[in-house]
Write a protein that holds these residues in place. Sequence first.
Motif, short mmCIF file in Angstrom:
data_model
loop_
_atom_site.label_atom_id
_atom_site.label_comp_id
_atom_site.label_asym_id
_atom_site.label_seq_id
_atom_site.Cartn_x
_atom_site.Cartn_y
_atom_site.Cartn_z
N TYR A 50 13.78 18.82 -0.75
CA TYR A 50 13.48 17.38 -0.78
C TYR A 50 14.76 16.55 -0.58
CZ TYR A 50 13.04 12.85 -3.11
OH TYR A 50 13.11 11.51 -3.42
N LEU B 101 4.44 22.01 -0.84
CA LEU B 101 3.56 21.61 -1.94
C LEU B 101 2.11 22.02 -1.67
CD1 LEU B 101 5.05 18.08 -2.72
CD2 LEU B 101 5.49 20.23 -3.91
N ASN B 102 1.70 21.93 -0.41
CA ASN B 102 0.34 22.35 -0.05
C ASN B 102 0.15 23.84 -0.29
OD1 ASN B 102 -0.43 19.77 0.70
ND2 ASN B 102 0.04 20.06 2.87
N ASP C 176 6.03 18.52 2.28
CA ASP C 176 4.57 18.47 2.16
C ASP C 176 3.95 19.86 2.32
OD1 ASP C 176 2.39 16.53 1.75
OD2 ASP C 176 1.67 17.31 3.66
N GLN D 45 -0.16 24.49 -3.96
CA GLN D 45 -1.47 24.03 -4.39
C GLN D 45 -2.56 25.01 -3.97
OE1 GLN D 45 -2.25 21.35 -6.31
NE2 GLN D 45 -4.37 22.07 -6.26
N GLN E 236 6.30 14.75 -7.95
CA GLN E 236 6.71 13.36 -8.08
C GLN E 236 7.28 13.09 -9.46
OE1 GLN E 236 6.64 10.96 -5.44
NE2 GLN E 236 8.07 10.17 -6.95
N LEU F 182 10.38 13.48 1.06
CA LEU F 182 9.06 13.86 0.55
C LEU F 182 8.15 14.40 1.64
CD1 LEU F 182 7.77 13.93 -2.24
CD2 LEU F 182 6.81 11.67 -1.80
N THR G 72 0.10 19.88 -7.54
CA THR G 72 1.50 20.15 -7.22
C THR G 72 2.23 18.88 -6.78
OG1 THR G 72 0.90 20.82 -4.97
CG2 THR G 72 1.09 22.55 -6.64
N LYS G 73 1.57 18.02 -6.03
CA LYS G 73 2.23 16.80 -5.56
C LYS G 73 2.51 15.85 -6.72
CE LYS G 73 0.63 16.96 -0.78
NZ LYS G 73 -0.07 16.29 0.33
N GLU G 74 1.60 15.81 -7.67
CA GLU G 74 1.81 14.97 -8.85
C GLU G 74 2.97 15.52 -9.69
OE1 GLU G 74 -0.65 13.51 -12.84
OE2 GLU G 74 -1.74 14.35 -11.12
#
Length: 463
Positions: free
Chosen positions: A50, A62-63, A59, A66, A94, A55, A89-91
């Motif tokens: 990152y 993180l996908n 992606d 998830q 962040q 961000l 995972t995205k939450e």
Amino acid sequence: MIRVYLDWNVFSRLGSRDETHQKLTDILSNETKFLIPYSEAHLMDVYRSYKKVGLDGIDGHLNKLQQYSKSLFITNTIKDKLEFQHLLTKEAMQQYIDAYAEHEDFNFDFDELMKPFVSLLKPLMDFQIENPVGISKKGDDDSTSKERISKYPKTAKDVHKLLGDGETTSFRQIMENLLKMSSTILHDNSYNEMRDNFQKDLKVNTDSLRKKRFDPIEILDKNAQKLKMENFMDLHKTLLIGNDNKSLFYRIIALCRHLDFNGFFSDSITPKHHLDNVETDFNHIAYSSTCDFFITLDNNTREKAILAFDLLKINVNVLSREEFVDFFENNPATIENERHLLDYLFWVASNEPTIVQNEFECHYVHSYVLDYFNLILVPVGNQEHFTLQKLGTSNNVGILIREITAVKNKLLVLLGKPMLEHGEIGAESYFISWMTEDLVLFDLRYAEALLVLEIQQCYKKSE
């Protein structure tokens, strides 16, 4: 279900065209068999990307987390307890970015930091104390200091960076030097230098520690005895400070640090692989202690995890990706029907038990019966009664609803409609029971954070 923890190097390669990773991906894609959590250590790894690409650039990472974790997140809470949470995972990423940004923005000047307390703490800060490695100006009088320096000259130079080389030092000097060191050690070469100096002073044979024909504990114990300690674990316990003793999670990380510092499969510190990366690997090891398997590509990480778990009596299988694939290809443990399950249990009971305890023969099995149980208890002299449990890790964080549901559903397929069901999955206790035409009773119960399957042959009462 079987809990499998993957380090980031393995996780990031799931779905790749590499043959071994493709086999691994195919095995782990069975969502009724495997749980694949992610942790803050994975967020640490992704955060490095990152910082380089932003961000949008992470992606895909993180996908992938998830896709396979299904939001199952292991975290170390503010109460210093590990627990599973349901978190996208995205939450989670962040939240980590926001928290880390606040940490990076925290800049301090020692004098500014102490200004509100200067009148109160100045006498303490300036108070002079004896420097144990100070260079004496009294000629030959200070034999103790000279002995320390001559015996461990390289390590003494590192201690000088913290305490100075004068006959005395002050709390202020120690704190300033400590803060300066702690602010750079994760990203510079100072840890590497300190570790190398320590190992050279102690004459640590790091090559022997890597060779399978030598007992690493015996070598580590001998090194600890050079420091007047009884053995390596005695040395380890004396070095535990701060958070190290708060929980098993921190104990694991501290032990891995001490193994690394003492030369056991030490990680190389390079411009592209800092101490920060090594600390993340130690976190992966600690988080994996909640699972049945830990798969890592890194040999140094794998060897430290195996030894650390052995020393702390933690039951986790630490494997390479090839070993894991081979294990599940050769131990399918597929139960086709009720008869197949019973035949397997009778076969296990006919073998020598792993241990006999409290009038039970305890059989540890590697195949995970019904994709959950790996411990079969049989009363001595009664091979028609089986109790199935899971011999989990001592860092177990409870049983998930998904795990109880998965075992129940497998039994429903094998046995059909239950005879009795009491409570609900997710409550403090749950019970479901089947009776077969051959009068074999199957009782699955959850109580006191333990899931147990009891199987016993029943007989009709004679009139």
